[in-house]
Design a protein around this motif. Structure first.
Motif, mmCIF file in Angstrom:
data_model
loop_
_atom_site.group_PDB
_atom_site.id
_atom_site.type_symbol
_atom_site.label_atom_id
_atom_site.label_comp_id
_atom_site.label_asym_id
_atom_site.label_seq_id
_atom_site.Cartn_x
_atom_site.Cartn_y
_atom_site.Cartn_z
ATOM 1 N N ASP A 39 0.824 -1.213 0.000
ATOM 2 C CA ASP A 39 0.000 0.000 0.000
ATOM 3 C C ASP A 39 0.852 1.254 0.000
ATOM 4 N N PHE A 40 1.949 1.228 0.738
ATOM 5 C CA PHE A 40 2.818 2.400 0.777
ATOM 6 C C PHE A 40 3.461 2.635 -0.588
ATOM 7 N N TYR A 41 3.864 1.579 -1.254
ATOM 8 C CA TYR A 41 4.491 1.730 -2.568
ATOM 9 C C TYR A 41 3.502 2.256 -3.598
ATOM 10 N N ILE A 42 2.240 1.814 -3.499
ATOM 11 C CA ILE A 42 1.224 2.322 -4.421
ATOM 12 C C ILE A 42 1.127 3.840 -4.317
ATOM 13 N N LYS A 43 1.134 4.351 -3.100
ATOM 14 C CA LYS A 43 1.018 5.795 -2.882
ATOM 15 C C LYS A 43 2.260 6.548 -3.336
ATOM 16 N N SER A 44 3.383 5.852 -3.463
ATOM 17 C CA SER A 44 4.654 6.510 -3.782
ATOM 18 C C SER A 44 4.993 6.474 -5.258
ATOM 19 N N LEU A 45 4.360 5.575 -6.035
ATOM 20 C CA LEU A 45 4.706 5.445 -7.440
ATOM 21 C C LEU A 45 4.192 6.628 -8.259
ATOM 22 N N GLY A 46 4.873 6.885 -9.362
ATOM 23 C CA GLY A 46 4.447 7.947 -10.267
ATOM 24 C C GLY A 46 5.581 8.861 -10.681
ATOM 25 N N GLY A 47 6.494 9.133 -9.761
ATOM 26 C CA GLY A 47 7.620 9.989 -10.091
ATOM 27 C C GLY A 47 8.788 9.194 -10.640
ATOM 28 N N ASN A 48 9.910 9.880 -10.853
ATOM 29 C CA ASN A 48 11.108 9.151 -11.258
ATOM 30 C C ASN A 48 11.717 8.478 -10.036
ATOM 31 N N ILE A 49 12.775 7.718 -10.241
ATOM 32 C CA ILE A 49 13.304 6.906 -9.146
ATOM 33 C C ILE A 49 13.827 7.764 -7.990
ATOM 34 N N TYR A 50 14.336 8.966 -8.288
ATOM 35 C CA TYR A 50 14.781 9.858 -7.216
ATOM 36 C C TYR A 50 13.599 10.284 -6.358
ATOM 37 N N GLU A 51 12.501 10.669 -7.013
ATOM 38 C CA GLU A 51 11.314 11.127 -6.292
ATOM 39 C C GLU A 51 10.695 9.997 -5.483
ATOM 40 N N ARG A 111 9.778 5.294 -15.933
ATOM 41 C CA ARG A 111 10.655 4.125 -15.920
ATOM 42 C C ARG A 111 11.680 4.297 -17.042
ATOM 43 N N SER A 112 12.863 3.722 -16.885
ATOM 44 C CA SER A 112 13.918 3.909 -17.875
ATOM 45 C C SER A 112 13.559 3.270 -19.211
ATOM 46 N N ILE A 127 4.258 -5.463 -31.319
ATOM 47 C CA ILE A 127 3.661 -4.134 -31.271
ATOM 48 C C ILE A 127 4.721 -3.098 -31.647
ATOM 49 N N ASP A 128 4.382 -2.269 -32.604
ATOM 50 C CA ASP A 128 5.324 -1.272 -33.136
ATOM 51 C C ASP A 128 5.037 0.090 -32.511
ATOM 52 N N PHE A 129 5.762 0.426 -31.463
ATOM 53 C CA PHE A 129 5.631 1.730 -30.830
ATOM 54 C C PHE A 129 6.491 2.736 -31.593
ATOM 55 N N ILE A 130 5.895 3.868 -31.941
ATOM 56 C CA ILE A 130 6.655 4.870 -32.682
ATOM 57 C C ILE A 130 7.744 5.490 -31.815
ATOM 58 N N ASP A 131 7.503 5.506 -30.489
ATOM 59 C CA ASP A 131 8.497 6.084 -29.585
ATOM 60 C C ASP A 131 8.234 5.592 -28.173
ATOM 61 N N ILE A 132 9.296 5.467 -27.399
ATOM 62 C CA ILE A 132 9.226 5.171 -25.971
ATOM 63 C C ILE A 132 10.012 6.255 -25.253
ATOM 64 N N GLN A 133 9.326 7.050 -24.457
ATOM 65 C CA GLN A 133 9.966 8.134 -23.734
ATOM 66 C C GLN A 133 10.069 7.806 -22.256
ATOM 67 N N GLY A 134 11.302 7.556 -21.797
ATOM 68 C CA GLY A 134 11.571 7.423 -20.381
ATOM 69 C C GLY A 134 12.167 8.729 -19.881
ATOM 70 N N PRO A 135 12.637 8.764 -18.647
ATOM 71 C CA PRO A 135 13.222 10.006 -18.121
ATOM 72 C C PRO A 135 14.501 10.383 -18.853
ATOM 73 N N VAL A 136 14.670 11.682 -19.088
ATOM 74 C CA VAL A 136 15.869 12.222 -19.719
ATOM 75 C C VAL A 136 16.602 13.049 -18.665
ATOM 76 N N PRO A 137 17.874 12.749 -18.389
ATOM 77 C CA PRO A 137 18.583 13.421 -17.288
ATOM 78 C C PRO A 137 18.542 14.945 -17.338
ATOM 79 N N THR A 138 18.547 15.522 -18.530
ATOM 80 C CA THR A 138 18.589 16.980 -18.649
ATOM 81 C C THR A 138 17.202 17.613 -18.722
ATOM 82 N N LYS A 139 16.142 16.785 -18.652
ATOM 83 C CA LYS A 139 14.779 17.296 -18.757
ATOM 84 C C LYS A 139 13.958 16.868 -17.542
ATOM 85 N N ALA A 140 12.924 17.635 -17.251
ATOM 86 C CA ALA A 140 12.031 17.272 -16.160
ATOM 87 C C ALA A 140 11.221 16.043 -16.551
ATOM 88 N N SER A 141 10.914 15.201 -15.570
ATOM 89 C CA SER A 141 10.139 13.991 -15.839
ATOM 90 C C SER A 141 8.652 14.261 -15.631
#
Length: 217
Positions: A39-51, A111-112, A127-141
């Motif tokens: 339950d605690f992890y459910i409430k914490s998920l959503g941000g990047n790994i640092y958050e 997720r990375s 499944i052909d995804f046109i793009d997969i966007q994970g976190p970019v170090p120089t950009k906000a997630s």
């Protein structure tokens, strides 16, 4: 119907919570921190790994502790078999049907990229995804719209032709920040009053409702 569907990963396409929680708890055990329940992890998920790590550590979230847990977790998770992580029931069928109807598909997640690609190649290789966007170090997630805007530009569609599918308040805010419609699924990790938010064009409980809502969007 929209031309582009952007999916969140954790809690929307894939049920990943058990393995994430297990590996975090192994990290805490090694480092002498308190282990936590799902339950605690459910409430914490959503941000990047640092958050996420900062939220989990609460009053012990110093920079040093965050880095220590993050590095320990990443090593444990990379070596774990992740046997509990898989597509939610019906989601492969959703992706296959949308692809057959020439809907452009993409993923935007905190997720990375490498981790997302691993699971997609394992469970949805056709499944052909046109793009997969994970976190970019120089950009906000997420909920920053950078990833969504990058996908929209690559797909060469308008925001009016784009739909975001997610499961949490972070996903709703991501869609809001990008100025696009979104659908919220109830089988993921949404908590609190997220299902009372008036922004989503639909809140769906299963794959059939999801497909119908996408087609009516």
């Amino acid at each position: 119907m929209k031309k582009l569907c952007i999916f969140d990963f954790d809690g929307t396409l894939f049920d990943s919570l058990t393995d994430v929680a297990k590996c975090f708890n192994k990290s805490f055990e090694i480092l002498g921190f308190e282990q936590l329940d799902l339950d605690f992890y459910i409430k914490s998920l959503g941000g990047n790994i640092y958050e996420i790590t900062s939220l989990i550590l609460k009053d012990k979230n110093t920079h040093e502790n965050i880095e220590l847990v993050k590095n320990t977790y990443e090593e444990i998770y990379s070596n774990d078999l992740k046997e509990n992580t898989r597509l939610f029931n019906g989601m492969l069928e959703v992706l296959e049907q949308l692809q057959e109807e020439n809907i452009i598909l993409a993923i935007n997640s905190n997720r990375s990229y490498d981790s997302i690609s691993y699971f997609i190649n394992k469970y949805a290789p056709d499944i052909d995804f046109i793009d997969i966007q994970g976190p970019v170090p120089t950009k906000a997630s997420k909920p920053d719209p950078y990833g969504v805007n990058t996908i929209i530009k690559k797909a060469n569609v308008t925001k009016e032709e784009t739909l975001y599918i997610g499961d949490s308040a972070t996903d709703i805010q991501t869609a809001k920040n990008a100025g696009i419609d979104c659908i919220l699924v109830t089988w993921g990790y949404g908590v609190g009053d997220v299902y009372e938010d008036e922004y989503p064009v639909a809140i769906v409980n299963d794959k059939d409702e999801l497909l119908k809502s996408i087609k009516n969007s």
